[in-house]
Design a protein around this motif. Structure first.
Motif, PDB file in Angstrom:
ATOM      1  N   GLN A  52      67.089  12.617  28.073  1.00  0.00           N
ATOM      2  CA  GLN A  52      65.992  12.272  28.974  1.00  0.00           C
ATOM      3  C   GLN A  52      66.259  12.798  30.382  1.00  0.00           C
ATOM      4  N   GLN A  55      65.729  16.592  30.408  1.00  0.00           N
ATOM      5  CA  GLN A  55      64.320  16.949  30.333  1.00  0.00           C
ATOM      6  C   GLN A  55      63.603  16.718  31.664  1.00  0.00           C
ATOM      7  N   LYS A  56      64.114  15.750  32.451  1.00  0.00           N
ATOM      8  CA  LYS A  56      63.547  15.481  33.776  1.00  0.00           C
ATOM      9  C   LYS A  56      64.207  16.336  34.855  1.00  0.00           C
ATOM     10  N   ARG A  57      65.134  17.233  34.403  1.00  0.00           N
ATOM     11  CA  ARG A  57      65.846  18.155  35.292  1.00  0.00           C
ATOM     12  C   ARG A  57      66.644  17.428  36.364  1.00  0.00           C
ATOM     13  N   ARG A  58      67.204  16.270  36.008  1.00  0.00           N
ATOM     14  CA  ARG A  58      68.099  15.571  36.914  1.00  0.00           C
ATOM     15  C   ARG A  58      69.446  16.289  36.950  1.00  0.00           C
TER      16      ARG A  58
END
Length: 281
Positions: A52, A55-58
């Motif tokens: 997750q 996918q959120k590019r954290r």
């Protein structure tokens, strides 16, 4: 007093917990740094949370265990009765874990042999199992190291990723660097070679890449007696289907493990990873 050779590895071996307990193998965890939080692989961060975050590019990075963590592990293992320790770790080309273990081994209360297997995932796990089985048979530390190195020398690891972007960010691509830029749309097949991640083949679509991954694994196995592991990240259906096809196809198959990789490897490959480890017995 009889000698007891203990086996230590790290969390990227991804051995099933029951297997580790049965063979008395200890794993030292690597760390995933998620934003400003440092989380131990296997206990403090799940692969779902990692996927997750990616996918959120954290911001996601990884870190080796500290020498102090290894020192504490060696001390604890020695206190449990070990007279020698064989410490087997993922490729030094990919991580500083081996170097941290070497530093800690100098101050350990019992002799410690630290081995760079050049492997990762169950390719490392099979090496640890080979060493443990040698030790259980009464072998010395040298014999356990030899068993692990022999297994590493015959083991192959191949994998497919949906994108090279995560490997590029982490600086883990090696010779596959040539695929960057305009070629990032290519679906690459990669392999572990000399402890590094190297390009095996370029394939145009995901379905062709996965079919080719199966072909390469079957060609490598031939008719030999082999253990196989299928790894994935956030792709359980793909992994299960590939495992079923390999199970039906490999005439010398001994054991087949299907597992999701942990957060450390996942951070560098991204969701969609599909890998196959072929390890002749």
């Amino acid at each position: 007093m009889s000698r007891h050779v203990a086996i230590v590895t790290d969390s990227t071996a991804y051995l099933p917990p029951r297997t580790m307990q049965r063979h008395g193998i200890t794993a030292v965890p690597l760390t995933v740094v998620l934003g400003d939080r440092a989380l131990e692989e296997g206990t403090e961060i799940s692969t779902r949370s990692l996927a997750q975050a990616l996918q959120k590019r954290r911001s996601v990075t990884t870190s080796r265990p500290s020498p102090q963590h290894f020192a504490e592990t060696y001390r604890r293992v020695a206190e449990s009765g070990a007279t020698d320790i064989v410490s087997l770790h993922l490729s030094a080309e990919l991580s500083g874990t081996h170097d941290a273990a070497v530093l800690a081994a100098r101050e350990a209360p019992v002799p410690v042999r630290v081995v760079d297997t050049g492997m990762v995932g169950m390719a490392l796990g099979f090496c640890a199992l080979a060493a443990a089985e040698a030790a259980e048979a009464g072998g010395t530390a040298d014999e356990a190291v030899t068993a692990a190195e022999k297994r590493a020398g015959s083991t192959s690891a191949y994998f497919y990723v949906d994108t090279l972007d995560y490997l590029r960010r982490g600086g883990r691509i090696g010779a596959a660097q040539a695929l960057l830029g305009s070629a990032l749309a290519v679906k690459p097949l990669l392999q572990l070679q000399g402890g590094r991640i190297e390009l095996l083949e370029k394939v145009r679509t995901a379905s062709r890449a996965i079919a080719r991954l199966e072909e390469v694994a079957a060609e490598r196995a031939g008719g030999a007696e082999v253990d196989v592991a299928v790894h994935h990240l956030a792709a359980p259906e793909r992994a299960s289907a590939l495992a079923d096809r390999l199970r039906a196809r490999l005439t010398g198959l001994a054991e087949l493990h299907v597992s999701e990789v942990g957060a450390v490897i996942g951070a560098h490959t991204g969701p969609g990873l599909l890998g196959v480890v072929v390890s002749p017995r």
